[in-house]
Enzyme design. Structure first.
Site, PDB file in Angstrom:
ATOM      1  NE  ARG A  83      -3.508  -2.560   1.307  1.00 17.18           N
ATOM      2  CZ  ARG A  83      -4.819  -2.737   1.306  1.00 17.18           C
ATOM      3  NH1 ARG A  83      -5.608  -1.756   0.958  1.00 17.18           N
ATOM      4  NH2 ARG A  83      -5.325  -3.894   1.643  1.00 17.18           N
ATOM      5  CB  VAL A  84       0.482   4.560  -1.599  1.00 16.10           C
ATOM      6  CG1 VAL A  84       1.208   5.888  -1.524  1.00 16.10           C
ATOM      7  CG2 VAL A  84       0.395   4.079  -3.028  1.00 16.10           C
ATOM      8  CG  ASP A  85      -2.025   4.998   2.986  1.00 19.04           C
ATOM      9  OD1 ASP A  85      -1.744   5.857   2.127  1.00 19.04           O
ATOM     10  OD2 ASP A  85      -3.184   4.730   3.356  1.00 19.04           O
ATOM     11  CG  ASP A  86       0.960  -0.064   4.444  1.00 21.41           C
ATOM     12  OD1 ASP A  86       0.602   0.668   5.383  1.00 21.41           O
ATOM     13  OD2 ASP A  86       0.280  -0.988   3.987  1.00 21.41           O
ATOM     14  CB  VAL A  87       5.812   3.414   0.563  1.00 22.34           C
ATOM     15  CG1 VAL A  87       7.246   3.757   0.189  1.00 22.34           C
ATOM     16  CG2 VAL A  87       5.154   2.585  -0.531  1.00 22.34           C
TER      17      VAL A  87
END
Ligand code: ATP
Ligand code: MG
Length: 696
Positions: A562-566
């Protein structure tokens, strides 16, 4: 994901291109291994027997069709749609969309002007074509020996009876009906009964709490609910009816009345042992068999809503995703056919529950639209023994098995003997969905389960996309462990940087979709603004997926998380999926989840939760060797700063890791965990907290 909605083990434990139809081909296909993890590398060339009955034998065949689909979507999809039954054909300019908020409201209209009915296309069409006596469902109960076979003709009649009952209690076109059932035949039957009337079903996974169920009933204003007296998942009883009663009470307190509950009698909770609300509750066994076995279908507009379904909530509050009828039907059928090489009569098994999008598209609609024979398994994968799934594969002679990484890892952890005990020679295609599949699990599936015969179809998609978006096609081009490879017909993925600039060539960025596709989400129930904001306000004119992705020089797409998790470590962007795959490649680790935490020097540090294999000790030596494995596979910059031994990982009921909770635990913010009610096993949170370490 709902997409997923798989049997998460911790839940207790068409047409023209088909010219070569029927021809069996033995193809030589090369399988390239790009990820050099674990030392094991898939040989360059493997013999893969597949019947490319779809007519796509090479990447060139695919490229030709793909070009057509993207350059002339109206024509491409129109040709395919002509193979279905429509009461009225769509208008010539049926394909229109606006994905740009600045130029107006976001909208997608496909097959506009056309009228059809998806239940008719799933059932009546096949029965009229002489398939009435072909098995439609091969149901396996929670306990060995419980089984049920239903033909297409029988399913059609049962669907009509349930539809007639729904009519008798006032359900009309456009009304929402909640379905809260275990994975029994009545679940897809209830869905199709709604569809037959043009009613909108809202399936709620039968593991959700009373509050979650109430909230979903209120949100879509469903006054009728189809449920069961109880259920069994492994050795655990699920008190479905009690949960429904509690949910109805919660809803009533908030001003929403459930008028009718149709209750299937489940052996786990026989009559007399089941709480009952007179006037509201009706036994399925009393009401349904008395109904007529025919029911005129309600022809609906292609753009009329088919169903709504809430996302799994890995990243926040679930959203009530609304899907259309015509586009979804054609998309579901076409993806199921090509991705799984599915033909009428094939035995197909999707392990997802209908409570998730995977169960909607690839257990109910997709396979039925293709006249497949569907295996439905009610129970949990390791019950009563770790070979249950393989036993079902052998017994039903499953050709395609579609499952999830979380389940694959759980099965791998049981050892190969359980698998090898059973004949798997019927298997041809193996599919995966829900989260990035780590290369080690990919290889195990390919080598052990599929005996190197079966292509592994790693499908990337979302509740919102309705159908598979990026995926290999069996035997058409080499797969790559952990990569979803190439976009499906009509799908135009783009990678952008955080300013929305499109990136070209081999690169890494945020995955967005240009143009629209048949099964695209049309709106969020009751909140079109939220729909526009969530998906179309981040980057102008693009659908925002929320996932990070890498494209290599073969044009293959690999989801990095997830982008939020990068995580940004000293200026390096590190995808959570990659670090997790590197950890999982280590023999001591069954599963891993990583999150970013603030770090004085690096900006962000990597905090890894590791679930160890049964016979492994959480020793200093293991910790060092896990970190060394990440250094070796990715690079020193990606080495975890903390290894937190976890007895298990917090997962949604669809089997997805809830990283937002892990992020809080990593920074000792135990009081800010938020809503943990959609977790499969909330007790795992305390267990993880109790094993906290401090090494940062
Ligand atoms: P919410 O949107 O409420 O947070 P969710 O995103 O978990 O819930 P789903 O729609 O079920 O709900 O999941 C879709 C997501 O699952 C994708 O955005 C992606 O992150 C992940 N996913 C699904 N299939 C794959 C795959 N084959 N490879 C990598 N990731 C995948
Ligand atoms: Mg999502």
């Amino acid at each position: 994901a709902v997409l997923t909605g798989h049997l998460a083990p911790q839940l207790s434990g068409l047409e023209r291109a088909g010219a070569l139809a029927g021809s069996a081909i033995l193809a030589r296909r090369s399988t390239v291994a790009t990820s050099q993890e674990g030392g094991a590398v898939v040989p360059d060339t493997v013999q893969v027997e597949y019947r490319a009955r779809t007519g796509i034998h090479s990447r060139a065949d695919y490229e030709r069709m793909y070009r057509h689909s993207v350059d002339d979507p109206a024509g491409f999809w129109g040709d395919i749609a002509a193979g279905f039954v429509w009461e009225r054909r769509w208008a010539p300019d049926h394909f229109s969309y606006n994905l740009d908020l600045q130029s107006g409201r976001v909208s997608t209209r496909i097959f506009a002007g056309g009228r059809t009915n998806i239940a008719f296309n799933c059932l009546d069409r096949h029965v009229e074509a002489g398939r009435g006596s072909q098995p439609c469902f091969l149901w396996e109960g929670n306990d060995v020996g419980q089984e049920r076979k239903m033909t297409y003709g029988e399913v059609l009649q049962e669907v009509c009876r349930v539809a007639n009952w729904l009519k008798s209690v006032g359900v009309r076109k456009g009304d929402a009906v909640a379905i809260y059932l275990p994975l029994i035949c009545e679940l897809p039957i209830a869905m199709l009964a709604c569809t037959r009337l043009g009613a909108v079903h809202s399936v709620v996974f039968a593991g959700f709490s009373a509050d979650s169920l109430a909230q979903r009933c209120i949100d879509c204003r469903s006054r009728v609910i189809i449920t069961a007296s109880g259920g069994m998942r492994g050795s655990k009883r699920v008190e479905l009816k009690q949960i429904v009663d509690a949910a109805a009470k919660v809803a009533a307190e908030k001003g929403h009345k459930i008028h009718k509950a149709l209750v299937v009698e489940h052996p786990a909770a026989p009559r007399g042992k089941c709480p009952w609300a007179r006037g509201r509750d009706v036994w399925y066994g009393d009401a349904v068999p008395a109904q007529q076995a025919t029911c005129q279908v309600e022809w609906v507009d292609a753009e009329d809503p088919l169903f709504l379904l809430y996302t799994s909530g890995s990243t926040g509050n679930p959203k009530g995703v609304v899907h259309s009828t015509g586009g979804y039907m054609v998309g579901a059928a076409t993806t199921a056919k090509y991705c799984f090489d599915l033909q009428p009569g094939d035995v197909y098994w999707c392990t997802a529950d209908c409570g998730w999008i995977t169960g909607h598209t690839y257990l109910a609609y997709g396979p039925l639209l293709n006249a497949a024979t569907n295996v439905i398994y009610e129970g949990v994968p390791l019950h009563p023994q770790p070979d249950r799934m393989w036993q079902i594969v052998e017994k039903c002679k499953v050709r395609t098995l579609y499952t999830a990484p979380t389940l694959i890892r759980a099965l791998e952890a049981q050892g190969d003997t359980w698998v090898k005990k059973h004949d798997r020679s019927s298997l041809r295609v193996l599919g995966s969905v829900g989260e990035p599949i780590n290369p080690r699990a990919w290889r195990w599936l390919f080598e052990v389960v599929g005996e190197r015969r079966c292509p592994v179809i790693d499908t990337w998609w979302q509740t919102e996309t309705g159908t598979v978006m990026i995926s290999p096609l069996p035997g058409a081009w080499p797969e790559s462990p952990g990569s979803a490879t190439l976009p499906f017909f009509g799908v135009v993925p783009v990678l952008v940087n955080d300013k929305g600039k499109e990136l070209h060539g081999a690169t890494e960025g945020i995955l967005c979709i240009k143009q629209t596709w048949p099964a695209a989400i049309r709106t969020i129930k009751g909140d079109h603004k939220r729909f526009e904001q969530t998906y179309f306000s981040t980057f102008k004119g693009l659908y925002f997926t929320g996932d990070g992705c890498r494209r290599d020089d073969r044009g293959y797409y690999t989801i990095t998380g997830r982008v939020d998790d990068v995580i940004n470590v000293s200026g390096h962007r590190v995808g959570t999926a990659e670090v997790e795959a590197a950890l999982a490649a280590h023999g001591a680790c069954v599963e891993a989840a990583v999150v970013g935490v603030e770090h004085k020097i690096k900006g962000q540090g990597i905090y890894a939760y590791v679930a160890l294999a049964q016979d492994e000790e959480p020793s200093e030596a293991t910790r060092k060797s896990l970190i060394a494995a990440v250094r070796q596979h990715i690079g020193a910059f990606a080495a975890p700063d903390v290894i937190h031994w976890a007895p298990g990982l917090p997962k949604t009921r669809s089997g997805k890791i809830m990283r937002r909770i892990l992020r809080k635990i990593a920074v000792n913010a135990d009081s800010e965990l938020g809503d943990v009610s959609t977790l499969a096993d909330p007790s795992v949170v305390q267990a993880i907290i109790s094993m906290r370490v401090t090494q940062l």
